[in-house]
Scaffold this motif. Structure first.
Motif, PDB file in Angstrom:
ATOM      1  N   ILE A 118      -7.610 -19.583 -28.348  1.00  0.00           N
ATOM      2  CA  ILE A 118      -6.812 -18.262 -28.076  1.00  0.00           C
ATOM      3  C   ILE A 118      -6.159 -18.482 -26.588  1.00  0.00           C
ATOM      4  O   ILE A 118      -6.801 -19.121 -25.609  1.00  0.00           O
ATOM      5  CB  ILE A 118      -7.874 -17.109 -27.973  1.00  0.00           C
ATOM      6  CG1 ILE A 118      -8.863 -16.908 -29.254  1.00  0.00           C
ATOM      7  CG2 ILE A 118      -7.076 -15.979 -27.390  1.00  0.00           C
ATOM      8  CD1 ILE A 118      -9.936 -15.827 -28.738  1.00  0.00           C
ATOM      9  N   LYS A 122      -3.068 -13.964 -25.112  1.00  0.00           N
ATOM     10  CA  LYS A 122      -3.297 -13.187 -26.504  1.00  0.00           C
ATOM     11  C   LYS A 122      -4.816 -12.979 -26.500  1.00  0.00           C
ATOM     12  O   LYS A 122      -5.245 -12.316 -27.673  1.00  0.00           O
ATOM     13  CB  LYS A 122      -2.999 -14.266 -27.640  1.00  0.00           C
ATOM     14  CG  LYS A 122      -1.976 -14.993 -27.560  1.00  0.00           C
ATOM     15  CD  LYS A 122      -0.828 -13.662 -28.098  1.00  0.00           C
ATOM     16  CE  LYS A 122       0.651 -14.077 -28.516  1.00  0.00           C
ATOM     17  NZ  LYS A 122       1.620 -13.121 -28.818  1.00  0.00           N
ATOM     18  N   VAL A 123      -5.632 -12.905 -25.279  1.00  0.00           N
ATOM     19  CA  VAL A 123      -7.061 -12.367 -25.437  1.00  0.00           C
ATOM     20  C   VAL A 123      -7.169 -11.132 -25.821  1.00  0.00           C
ATOM     21  O   VAL A 123      -7.892 -10.774 -26.825  1.00  0.00           O
ATOM     22  CB  VAL A 123      -7.655 -12.704 -24.018  1.00  0.00           C
ATOM     23  CG1 VAL A 123      -8.976 -12.220 -23.956  1.00  0.00           C
ATOM     24  CG2 VAL A 123      -7.768 -14.373 -23.763  1.00  0.00           C
ATOM     25  N   PHE A 126      -6.460 -10.581 -29.438  1.00  0.00           N
ATOM     26  CA  PHE A 126      -7.514 -11.140 -30.225  1.00  0.00           C
ATOM     27  C   PHE A 126      -8.603 -10.010 -30.330  1.00  0.00           C
ATOM     28  O   PHE A 126      -9.125  -9.816 -31.302  1.00  0.00           O
ATOM     29  CB  PHE A 126      -8.095 -12.298 -29.754  1.00  0.00           C
ATOM     30  CG  PHE A 126      -9.169 -12.711 -30.495  1.00  0.00           C
ATOM     31  CD1 PHE A 126      -9.434 -13.423 -31.732  1.00  0.00           C
ATOM     32  CD2 PHE A 126     -10.353 -12.801 -29.680  1.00  0.00           C
ATOM     33  CE1 PHE A 126     -10.581 -13.844 -32.282  1.00  0.00           C
ATOM     34  CE2 PHE A 126     -11.784 -13.255 -30.193  1.00  0.00           C
ATOM     35  CZ  PHE A 126     -11.460 -13.696 -31.749  1.00  0.00           C
TER      36      PHE A 126
END
Length: 310
Positions: A118, A122-123, A126
């Protein structure tokens, strides 16, 4: 119902809820580590891994990225999101004759799309994706499953896990001491901020927010609600003839005990030693889960030969 089917349904519920709860806890605390420069990152990361039941490496300084790697995408780490989603899918495969096609496709697709890495930007996306996929799986079951034993075992597993994960989230409140996440942040991570405002009509305080997440009888993520729902499932699964004499089921007894301890203890006493009381909740849910296993699916029971004496 076959014990292997009951066991699979129980663990599907637990693993789906575990993935969702882990995503919520990580979302709160990894964001805090990113925003607050005064937090000792290594100590906070080790404490978070400890609360989540994962062993921290001893030979290196831990960072936010390490925690994300261990608890989010490591498929060999039992506490990780990737492991939980994979295990939910595997249990669905074992109970394929009971699990609906929609649920099977949902879990299968979720596992297939689970990333192995990741990127930093984009954490948040997610964690949002994990919550959405978990909600989709639960929604399929809630909307298209008869309220029979299959639903009871799924809901029992999910309720035990939800009580455990809410307790873990509250326990992490003290990990970073004065710099810890605010109660507003914790409420938001549980989807509880708006329900809290409708109930208390004011800015969250430690006492009110903890009381809401611990003891509210109407909010589905509170510990009391989850434990009570698990008790309801146990009563439905228990043979009717046993209901006249106290509580015969060990799991139900354990859950009733921890519910009573929380329900009748002043909230100020709980807040004075919140991690200790949350450890007790986790211990109770773990013991109840083991009692359920021993009674309904004792897969590790050793066979014993019993012969006639001549």
């Amino acid at each position: 119902m076959l014990s292997r089917i009951a066991e699979s349904l129980f663990w599907i519920g637990r693993y789906i809820e575990r993935a969702d709860g882990t995503a919520r806890i990580l979302d709160v605390h990894l964001q805090l580590l990113l925003e607050d420069p005064w937090i000792e990152e290594d100590d906070a990361c080790r404490a978070l891994l400890s609360v989540m039941g994962s062993e921290a490496p001893t030979d290196a300084v831990l960072t936010r990225g390490d925690v994300l790697s261990i608890l989010a995408v490591d498929r060999s780490e039992p506490a990780s999101i990737a492991y939980s989603l994979g295990a939910a899918r595997e249990n669905a495969r074992r109970a394929r004759e009971i699990v609906s096609t929609e649920l099977w496709e949902c879990l299968n697709t979720t596992r297939a799309r689970m990333p192995r890495r990741i990127s930093e930007d984009k954490v948040a996306d997610f964690f949002s994706w994990v919550r959405e996929r978990s909600a989709l799986a639960v929604g399929i079951i809630e909307s298209a499953t008869s309220r029979d034993e299959a639903w009871q075992f799924f809901t029992l597993g999910r309720s035990l896990e939800r009580a455990d994960m809410t307790a873990r989230l509250l326990a992490t409140r003290s990990l970073t001491e004065a710099s810890g996440p605010s109660w507003t942040t914790i409420l938001r991570s549980c989807g509880a901020y708006e329900p809290y405002l409708r109930t208390y009509r004011g800015v969250p305080s430690a006492s009110n927010a903890a009381e809401f997440l611990l003891l509210d009888r109407l909010f589905p993520r509170s510990i009391l609600f989850s434990v009570s729902r698990a008790e309801d499932c146990m009563r439905e699964l228990e043979p009717r003839r046993m209901n006249r004499v106290g509580v015969a089921d060990d799991a139900q007894r354990l859950l009733g005990k921890i519910r009573s301890e929380l329900e009748y203890r002043p909230i100020t006493e709980i807040l004075d030693d919140l991690p200790h009381h949350m450890d007790r909740v986790q211990a109770a849910t773990s013991a109840a889960s083991e009692a359920v296993r021993q009674r309904y699916f004792p897969t590790n029971a050793a066979p014993e030969w019993v012969g006639e004496i001549s």
